[in-house]
Enzyme design. Structure first.
Site, PDB file in Angstrom:
ATOM      1  N   GLU A 187       7.322  11.895  -7.716  1.00 28.65           N
ATOM      2  CA  GLU A 187       8.533  11.800  -8.631  1.00 28.65           C
ATOM      3  C   GLU A 187       9.042  10.427  -8.876  1.00 28.65           C
ATOM      4  O   GLU A 187      10.092  10.228  -9.639  1.00 28.65           O
ATOM      5  CB  GLU A 187       9.450  12.806  -8.530  1.00 28.65           C
ATOM      6  CG  GLU A 187       9.129  14.247  -9.033  1.00 28.65           C
ATOM      7  CD  GLU A 187      10.192  15.353  -8.815  1.00 28.65           C
ATOM      8  OE1 GLU A 187      10.880  15.168  -8.173  1.00 28.65           O
ATOM      9  OE2 GLU A 187       9.994  16.295  -9.808  1.00 28.65           O
ATOM     10  N   ASP A 234       7.670   7.983  -9.803  1.00 32.70           N
ATOM     11  CA  ASP A 234       7.226   7.405 -11.385  1.00 32.70           C
ATOM     12  C   ASP A 234       7.372   8.503 -11.993  1.00 32.70           C
ATOM     13  O   ASP A 234       6.604   9.305 -12.767  1.00 32.70           O
ATOM     14  CB  ASP A 234       5.690   7.072 -10.870  1.00 32.70           C
ATOM     15  CG  ASP A 234       5.404   5.843 -10.342  1.00 32.70           C
ATOM     16  OD1 ASP A 234       5.605   4.710 -10.861  1.00 32.70           O
ATOM     17  OD2 ASP A 234       4.866   6.391  -9.006  1.00 32.70           O
ATOM     18  N   HIS A 246       2.981   9.089  -0.162  1.00 31.17           N
ATOM     19  CA  HIS A 246       1.789   9.543  -0.582  1.00 31.17           C
ATOM     20  C   HIS A 246       1.122  10.849   0.561  1.00 31.17           C
ATOM     21  O   HIS A 246       0.733  11.713  -0.099  1.00 31.17           O
ATOM     22  CB  HIS A 246       0.414   8.368  -0.259  1.00 31.17           C
ATOM     23  CG  HIS A 246       0.772   7.449  -1.389  1.00 31.17           C
ATOM     24  ND1 HIS A 246       1.126   5.957  -0.883  1.00 31.17           N
ATOM     25  CD2 HIS A 246       0.482   7.192  -2.450  1.00 31.17           C
ATOM     26  CE1 HIS A 246       1.090   5.308  -1.893  1.00 31.17           C
ATOM     27  NE2 HIS A 246       0.782   5.831  -2.898  1.00 31.17           N
TER      28      HIS A 246
HETATM   29  O1  PAF Z   1       0.834   6.268  -9.383  1.00 35.12           O
HETATM   30  C1  PAF Z   1      -0.278   5.361  -9.180  1.00 35.12           C
HETATM   31  O2  PAF Z   1      -0.342   5.205  -7.907  1.00 35.12           O
HETATM   32  C2  PAF Z   1      -1.202   5.166 -10.231  1.00 35.12           C
HETATM   33  O3  PAF Z   1      -0.501   5.011 -11.543  1.00 35.12           O
HETATM   34  C3  PAF Z   1      -2.168   6.501 -10.403  1.00 35.12           C
HETATM   35  C4  PAF Z   1      -1.726   7.659 -10.873  1.00 35.12           C
HETATM   36  C5  PAF Z   1      -3.024   6.802  -8.842  1.00 35.12           C
HETATM   37  C6  PAF Z   1      -3.497   6.032 -11.423  1.00 35.12           C
HETATM   38  O4  PAF Z   1      -3.911   4.878 -10.919  1.00 35.12           O
END
Ligand code: PAF
Length: 289
Positions: A148, A150, A37
């Site tokens: 990426e 996800d 993140h």
């Molecule tokens: O990838 C995530 O953490 C979630 O799917 C998101 C994009 C924050 C939406 O809740």
């Protein structure tokens, strides 16, 4: 950094920023923040005047209530990390604040949601789209940042942007891995120490698969990944709890996400995997071409 919990206060902050012609970068998260993140936030920091990070465990994207209940929640630590990473606003709403009314909107994405995560997590991508659109509406970002790991989610958000025609630049960011190769994920903290120790086998196997792909066909590479992971616990005489249970491994066109039969069938090819280990569902991906 400002921590904002209400839609009204967020709207006021965004209105102020827009008046000053500030560019806005949005990083949507569900908290339990890790270096993956933080890499999105660093990128957003470089490219925008105002960086907004949402921390919201979105209940409507969970099709499994146990998974929702177990999802790690570490808001205080998250806010400290966000301040240190240079975020300007942490938006941390309650469920009631985000969804004062029951949600009836359903999004459809066609073939890209009919593979991999889609059929296994009914309603998941529609739930993601609802919350992401709401965050887009509230923050009116110039750019939005997604990891990426996800991979399918990025394709879904790209499609959402085409549907709603918002002029937002989607910025995909590379997977961040631990030194031993495990893709960083908020779910990793739910692994027992023993499971965490074997979890890097997923990426190691994917890397071997990439090497194999130079000489082997798709079916052989696919079967190698599934067989290597499924037999790992038994071959190594490990405790039953350390058994990898692959849910899928799909080798797909990197744009359409449709499975391909031959390497030449697509210009870009990626492999996406979901594996259960120690009661935790882990996902990862690699690029073949
Ligand atoms: O990838 C995530 O953490 C979630 O799917 C998101 C994009 C924050 C939406 O809740």
């Amino acid at each position: 950094m400002q921590t904002i919990t209400t839609v009204a206060a967020l709207t006021a902050a965004i209105t102020e920023a827009k008046k000053d012609n500030k560019t806005i970068g949005l990083v949507p998260t569900m908290g339990a923040l890790h270096e993956g993140h933080l890499s999105l936030i660093h990128k957003a920091r470089q490219q925008n005047d105002l960086v907004v990070v949402s921390v919201f465990v979105n209940p409507i994207q969970f099709n499994n209530q146990e998974d929702l209940a177990k999802y790690p929640r570490t808001v205080e630590a998250d806010c400290e990390k966000l301040a240190a990473a240079g975020a300007d606003i942490a938006f941390v709403p309650s469920v009631e604040e985000m969804y004062p009314e029951p949600v009836n909107t359903v999004y459809h994405f066609g073939p890209i949601e009919e593979v991999m995560e889609g059929p296994r997590r009914p309603g998941h991508f529609s739930g993601v789209a609802v919350v992401v659109r709401k965050l887009f509406d509230l923050t009116q970002p110039n750019r939005a940042y997604f990891g990426e790991k996800d991979y399918q989610q990025i394709a879904i958000i790209r499609n959402l942007l085409e549907q709603i025609k918002y002029p937002i630049e989607l910025v995909p960011c590379p997977i961040v891995r631990a030194d031993d190769g495990l893709a960083l994920s908020s779910r990793n903290m739910r692994l027992s120490p023993e499971a965490r120790a074997v979890a890097p086998t997923i990426y190691a196997t994917l890397q071997q698969a990439v090497e194999m792909s130079e000489v082997e066909d798709i079916e052989s590479v696919h079967d190698f990944v599934i067989d290597t992971l499924s037999s790992f616990q038994e071959v190594n005489g490990l405790d039953e709890r350390l058994k990898f249970e692959p849910e899928y491994f799909e080798i797909v066109d990197d744009t359409t996400l449709q499975p391909i039969a031959k390497w030449e069938d697509a210009k870009g090819v990626v492999g996406c995997i979901a594996v259960w280990l120690d009661g935790v569902r882990l996902i990862d991906m690699v690029r073949f071409r």
